[in-house]
Motif scaffolding. Structure first.
Motif: not given
Lengths: 298, 298
Positions: B14-16, B21, B24-25, B122-124
Motif C-alpha cells: 500500500i505504501r509503495e 517496490r 525491494r523495500a 516518518l510523516m505521511d
C-alpha cells in the motif's frame, strides 16, 4: 443526434459532485437530472456515474463529458464568428487541464491566470505527477496537460516546454546531523527524505544516479510544493526542490545543496487536444511563452 | 496471532504502490510478497489489495494496515522503555495524518516539520478538505487529522484549534471589471470565482451570507493554496483566501477585500486516535501550540 440536455445533466453532476448541486446549477429539479441520466444510461447500455460522495464518472461517462467539452469549444468558436448566435455575449466554457504540482507552484500559474483573466473561460485545473498527466489526456478528462512524455497522446499535439531544474537540498543542521560523514548509499538509507507522494520518483532517481544503484530511502510524504520547502528549512528531510522555489534560501544559506552541481533536469511537454478552438491555441501560446521565460531551453 | 510478516507485506504494497517496490523495500522477492498477501487474503476471506497502478487497499485491507500502524506505535513506546530491545536505536515509525490544504500552506507545516525533525518518525501527510478529513480518521487511514468537525470520531480525542480566518479578495482590476456596480447576487453570478476543488464550499458560503440566498457562482478550479493567490493577483477571479497568505498583498493594495469586514472564520479541530503512544501526544502538543500562535482563539 445525442441528447445534449442529458449530456449537460451528466457533465453538471460530475462537475458539481452531486445530483442536488447539478440540479441547482441547471435550475431544474434533482429528479429531472436523475431521469435524464437514467435514460442516457439505458441508451448507452452502461452506468455513467458512480453514485458516491462526490459522484464520479465511469470510463464511458468520462468519454461523454469529454465530448461535451469539445462540442462547447466548437460552439464558442462558432459564436465568435456569428455573434448573432450569442446576443448576450459569449458564455464561458470550461477548459479542463492537468499540470504537475511544481509547475503550478512556480511558472504556469501566472500564465493560466493571465489567460483566464482575458478570455471567456473557466479553468478546471487538476494536479498530478508529470509522469501521470498523460493518463488524464488519454482518458479525455482534460484537453491539455503538462507532461513528462514527448510522445503525443492520441488526437493530441505535443510541444517541448523546456526542462524544470531540481536541486537536492537540506538545511545546514540536517546536513550536520545526517551527512557529517559524507553522502552515499549508507547515509542516504538512514536520512529521512521528503517525497510529494508515492508517485514522486525524483529523490530515488537522484540517489540512484549518485550511488549507481538503488537506495531504499526513508520517506516523509508531504503533498505540497511550498510545505516541502518549509519542511526542508525546518530540518525535516532532504529532497529535490524546484530551483525557482529555493533560490533565495540557497542564497542566504538557510538551505544547502547536498552535493554541489548535481541538478536533476526534468524535460516537460505541453500536450493539447487537436480541437478547432482558438481558446486552446491562445492558452498554448501563453503557456509556451511562460515556459520559455522560466525553464531551461529544450 | 496475526501473521505480521504478511501484514508488513500488505502495508509495504500500500505504501509503495506496487508488489515490486514493496519487495525491494523489504528485501524479499515479489513472489514472496504476493504469496504472503494471498495467504492473508485466504485467511481473512476477502481481497485486501486492489491490484492497480498504484495498488490500493480495500476497506478491510485499510483496517489491517491501520492495525499495523498502531502495533508499530506500541512497539516504539515499548522500545523507549526497554532500550535493550532496539540496540541499534529506534526504528522510525510512520505517522499518517490528514490536514486541510490551507493549514498545510500556512501554520501547520512548520509544526509538523519541527516535530519530525526531532522524533524517530516518518510523516505521511494527506491533504483533503477540512470537512472530509474526518472520513480519513473514521476509515482508519490516518491516526490524526485537522477537521472542521468538533465531534470526535470513534476512538479519537478532539481538541479545538481555533478558527482560520478567510477574507474574500480580488485584484483592483478585477473589482473594476466585475464589481463596478457593487457586489450582489447579480454581479456574483457573473464574476468568475476561484474554488480549490468541488469540495470547496467557502466561496458559496460567503456569497450566501452576503446575499441571504444561494448564488450559482461561475468557478475556476485551482487546487493549490499558493496558485490561488497568484490567480487572484493576476485578476483571474475572486476567492476566499487565508488571511495569513494575503496580508502582504492587502497591505500594498495588490489585492482588496470584496466587502470590508466580512471575514469567514472556519473553526478547526485536532482529532487523534486514542493510542498509548508518546509520539502522537508529542505531535499533538506541537500542533496545538502552533495553532494557538496562528489561529483565532477557540
Amino acid at each position: 443526434m445525442i441528447d445534449y440536455a442529458a449530456l449537460s445533466a451528466l457533465a453538471a453532476v460530475i462537475r458539481e459532485g452531486s445530483f442536488e448541486r447539478a440540479a441547482r446549477a441547471l435550475s431544474v429539479t434533482p429528479s429531472a437530472i436523475s431521469q435524464r441520466i437514467r435514460l442516457l444510461e439505458e441508451k448507452v447500455g452502461c452506468t455513467l456515474v458512480v453514485r458516491d460522495q462526490p459522484c464520479r464518472p465511469t470510463e464511458t461517462g468520462r468519454r461523454l463529458c469529454q465530448h461535451m467539452d469539445r462540442v462547447r469549444l466548437l460552439e464558442q468558436a462558432l459564436q465568435e464568428a456569428l455573434p448573432a448566435l450569442a446576443p448576450q455575449g459569449l458564455a464561458r466554457v470550461t477548459l479542463p487541464v492537468a499540470v504537475n504540482a511544481d509547475s503550478l507552484a512556480t511558472w504556469i500559474a501566472p500564465a493560466i491566470a493571465r489567460f483566464a483573466a482575458e478570455n471567456p473561460v473557466l479553468m478546471d485545473v487538476a494536479v498530478d505527477d508529470q509522469d501521470h498527466t498523460t493518463e488524464w489526456l488519454r482518458s479525455g478528462a482534460v484537453l491539455a496537460a503538462v507532461t513528462a512524455s514527448a510522445r503525443p497522446a492520441a488526437g493530441c499535439n505535443s510541444s517541448p516546454l523546456g526542462a524544470m531544474r531540481y536541486l537536492a537540498a537540506a538545511s545546514p543542521g540536517f546536513m550536520r546531523r545526517h551527512f557529517a560523514d559524507g553522502i552515499g548509499a549508507g547515509s542516504l538509507a538512514k536520512a529521512p527524505s521528503l517525497v510529494f507522494n508515492t508517485k514522486d520518483e525524483l529523490q530515488a532517481s537522484w540517489a540512484r544516479r549518485l550511488c549507481h544503484r538503488h537506495v531504499e530511502l526513508p520517506r516523509h510524504t508531504l503533498p505540497s510544493a511550498h510545505a516541502f520547502v518549509t519542511a526542508a528549512l525546518a530540518g525535516m528531510g532532504w529532497g529535490l526542490h524546484p530551483e525557482a522555489l529555493i533560490a533565495p534560501y540557497l542564497e542566504d544559506g538557510t538551505l544547502v545543496e547536498l552535493v554541489p552541481d548535481t541538478p536533476l533536469d526534468v524535460p516537460l511537454y505541453w500536450q493539447h487536444a487537436r480541437a478547432t478552438s482558438g481558446l486552446i491555441d491562445g492558452l498554448s501560446r501563453e503557456v509556451l511563452a511562460a515556459a520559455r521565460a522560466a525553464l531551461l531551453p529544450p
